[in-house]
Design an enzyme around this catalytic site. Structure first.
Site, PDB file in Angstrom:
ATOM      1  N   TRP A 102       0.834  -1.144  -0.223  1.00  0.00           N
ATOM      2  CA  TRP A 102       0.081  -0.232   0.084  1.00  0.00           C
ATOM      3  C   TRP A 102       0.978   1.241  -0.072  1.00  0.00           C
ATOM      4  O   TRP A 102       0.506   2.330  -0.535  1.00  0.00           O
ATOM      5  CB  TRP A 102      -0.970   0.000   1.209  1.00  0.00           C
ATOM      6  CG  TRP A 102      -2.255  -0.932   0.718  1.00  0.00           C
ATOM      7  CD1 TRP A 102      -2.362  -2.133   1.389  1.00  0.00           C
ATOM      8  CD2 TRP A 102      -3.081  -0.958  -0.167  1.00  0.00           C
ATOM      9  NE1 TRP A 102      -3.337  -2.754   1.022  1.00  0.00           N
ATOM     10  CE2 TRP A 102      -3.685  -2.076  -0.226  1.00  0.00           C
ATOM     11  CE3 TRP A 102      -3.209  -0.073  -1.175  1.00  0.00           C
ATOM     12  CZ2 TRP A 102      -4.873  -2.492  -1.068  1.00  0.00           C
ATOM     13  CZ3 TRP A 102      -4.208  -0.239  -2.132  1.00  0.00           C
ATOM     14  CH2 TRP A 102      -4.996  -1.400  -2.409  1.00  0.00           C
ATOM     15  N   ASP A 171      -2.102   6.557   6.284  1.00  0.00           N
ATOM     16  CA  ASP A 171      -2.943   5.669   5.763  1.00  0.00           C
ATOM     17  C   ASP A 171      -3.398   4.468   6.829  1.00  0.00           C
ATOM     18  O   ASP A 171      -2.773   3.475   6.811  1.00  0.00           O
ATOM     19  CB  ASP A 171      -2.533   5.135   4.308  1.00  0.00           C
ATOM     20  CG  ASP A 171      -3.618   3.843   3.966  1.00  0.00           C
ATOM     21  OD1 ASP A 171      -4.866   3.692   4.503  1.00  0.00           O
ATOM     22  OD2 ASP A 171      -3.302   3.450   3.065  1.00  0.00           O
ATOM     23  N   LYS A 195     -12.335  -2.166   6.166  1.00  0.00           N
ATOM     24  CA  LYS A 195     -11.804  -3.121   6.856  1.00  0.00           C
ATOM     25  C   LYS A 195     -12.109  -3.069   8.517  1.00  0.00           C
ATOM     26  O   LYS A 195     -12.282  -4.137   8.932  1.00  0.00           O
ATOM     27  CB  LYS A 195     -10.101  -2.500   7.033  1.00  0.00           C
ATOM     28  CG  LYS A 195      -9.394  -3.028   5.762  1.00  0.00           C
ATOM     29  CD  LYS A 195      -9.710  -2.656   4.250  1.00  0.00           C
ATOM     30  CE  LYS A 195      -8.961  -3.182   3.397  1.00  0.00           C
ATOM     31  NZ  LYS A 195      -7.987  -2.061   2.920  1.00  0.00           N
TER      32      LYS A 195
HETATM   33  C1  LIG Z   1      -7.568  -1.708   1.660  1.00  0.00           C
HETATM   34  C2  LIG Z   1      -6.436  -0.566   1.648  1.00  0.00           C
HETATM   35  C3  LIG Z   1      -6.322   0.430   0.825  1.00  0.00           C
HETATM   36  C4  LIG Z   1      -7.239   0.337  -0.440  1.00  0.00           C
HETATM   37  O1  LIG Z   1      -8.543   0.920   0.005  1.00  0.00           O
HETATM   38  P1  LIG Z   1      -9.474   1.376  -1.064  1.00  0.00           P
HETATM   39  O2  LIG Z   1     -10.682   1.772  -0.295  1.00  0.00           O
HETATM   40  O3  LIG Z   1      -9.781   0.239  -1.742  1.00  0.00           O
HETATM   41  O4  LIG Z   1      -9.054   2.562  -2.117  1.00  0.00           O
HETATM   42  C5  LIG Z   1      -5.380   1.437   0.916  1.00  0.00           C
HETATM   43  N1  LIG Z   1      -4.706   1.444   2.193  1.00  0.00           N
HETATM   44  C6  LIG Z   1      -4.451   0.221   2.849  1.00  0.00           C
HETATM   45  C7  LIG Z   1      -3.654   0.268   4.192  1.00  0.00           C
HETATM   46  C8  LIG Z   1      -5.279  -0.559   2.834  1.00  0.00           C
HETATM   47  O5  LIG Z   1      -5.888  -1.544   3.795  1.00  0.00           O
END
Ligand SMILES: *Cc1c(COP(=O)(O)O)cnc(C)c1O
Length: 359
Positions: A102, A171, A195
């Site tokens: 990511w 993030d 998540k």
């Molecule tokens: C799942 C995830 C993403 C992507 O998220 P989207 O909502 O599909 O854009 C980005 N960063 C992390 C750490 C993730 O677990």
């Protein structure tokens, strides 16, 4: 009806109590005569749902005054672009820590807008995070971005990077609400909801108000924090149902005693699973023990030929979505807040039994 223990990395399991409440309220939300899905986002019913959700999130995370909370669309992936578009403010570079899949995606997107400097690079293929003292900060960086929990590699930072006056952007998609955080250390915290918050389609952004400024020329309205914040996340039609479910999850977390109580449960769940992996000669986890994730636990079997039968038998036992990410292989158990301790114990028992029979 029988519900499986769902170890999906995302969209992930939701608390059963939340789903049951949403079911009860599906046709008629609290005497309104309609489903939340059918309500105007500007009507008083939905406005009360929206503001309660924000108040509960502020209380859970201890979000100080001076921060805006946004309920947006576009996923964490849109934030990969929104962050540089809004935060560069004429600067030419930003610092990024690269710890896995990511971070790499965030870096690739930022590279379209600025010169990305990698801070504290980790050796290729190593499942770890750079030691805090190795992070170099470049003095003209607009901000430092990192990924506190790498969902695919199963790596979690054991510390918060120190950036002084440079805004820290994180993030938090796969670890938000898993434990208390000091929000005041951050400029921006963002997370896709699917998540640990609620349904896919909602993205939560917590942003320090002084970082909301005129973005780079040509930035679309939907990518401007100022436009979205100025309209209280209702510049366009927000993801109303996902926002409502997120609100129910926040209330569920408050009933559990808040993030300190939830963190104790998460630590126990992860601790038990890592102990089972480490204590066997058959399962292995590749991550530096200093930075193992509480949320995503990748593991391999001694003989990859057994992967398919492991997955099939686990499914028979009601333990589903354990297949690892295609880039890492093996298995991955995502054990977010909504995964009960009984689910982790069921997985551990199944793993021990499988090893006894096939190991
Ligand atoms: C799942 C995830 C993403 C992507 O998220 P989207 O909502 O599909 O854009 C980005 N960063 C992390 C750490 C993730 O677990």
């Amino acid at each position: 009806m029988s519900r499986s223990y769902n170890f999906s990395a995302g969209p992930a399991a939701l608390p059963e109590e939340v789903l049951a409440q949403a079911g009860e309220e599906m046709l008629d939300w609290q005497g309104s005569g309609m489903s939340v899905m059918e309500m105007s986002h500007r009507g008083k019913e939905f406005m009360s749902i929206a503001s309660q959700a924000e108040a509960d999130l502020r209380e859970l995370m201890g979000i100080p005054a001076g921060y805006k909370v946004l309920f947006l669309q576009g996923g964490a992936s849109s934030q990969f672009a929104m962050v540089p578009m809004n935060l560069l403010q004429g600067r030419k570079s930003a610092d990024y820590i690269n710890t896995g899949s990511w971070s790499k995606k965030a870096i690739a997107e930022a590279g379209k807008y600025c010169d990305v400097k990698i801070s504290g690079a980790t050796p290729k293929g190593e499942f770890t995070v750079p030691a805090a003292e190795t992070l170099e900060l470049n003095s003209d960086a607009a901000y430092l971005h990192y990924t506190p929990n790498e969902t695919i590699q199963g790596i979690e930072f054991p510390y918060v990077p120190e950036t002084g006056d440079v805004p820290l952007v994180a993030d938090f998609s796969s670890t938000i609400l898993s434990r208390p955080v000091d929000v005041s250390q951050y400029g921006i915290i963002y997370a896709g909801a699917q998540k640990n918050i609620g349904p896919a389609g909602l993205t939560v952004v917590v942003i320090r108000e002084d970082l909301i400024a005129e973005p780079m020329a040509g930035t679309p309205a939907m990518f401007r924090y100022g436009t979205l914040a100025g309209a209280d996340s209702m510049y366009n039609t927000p993801p109303t149902y996902a926002w409502y479910i997120a609100g129910l999850v926040f209330q569920w977390l408050k009933r559990k005693g808040g993030l300190k109580a939830v963190a104790e449960i998460n630590e126990r769940k992860a601790g038990a699973l890592y102990a089972a992996i480490d204590g066997s000669g058959f399962y292995a986890n590749p991550v530096d023990p200093r930075c193992r994730s509480w949320m995503n636990v990748p593991f391999t079997l001694a003989d990859p030929e057994l992967d398919a039968s492991f997955l099939a038998e686990a499914k028979e036992a009601g333990l589903v979505t354990l297949k690892g990410h295609r880039s890492v292989g093996g298995m991955r158990a995502s054990i977010y807040n909504a995964m009960p301790e009984a689910g982790v114990q069921a997985l551990i028992s199944f793993m021990a039994d499988f090893e006894k029979r096939k190991g």
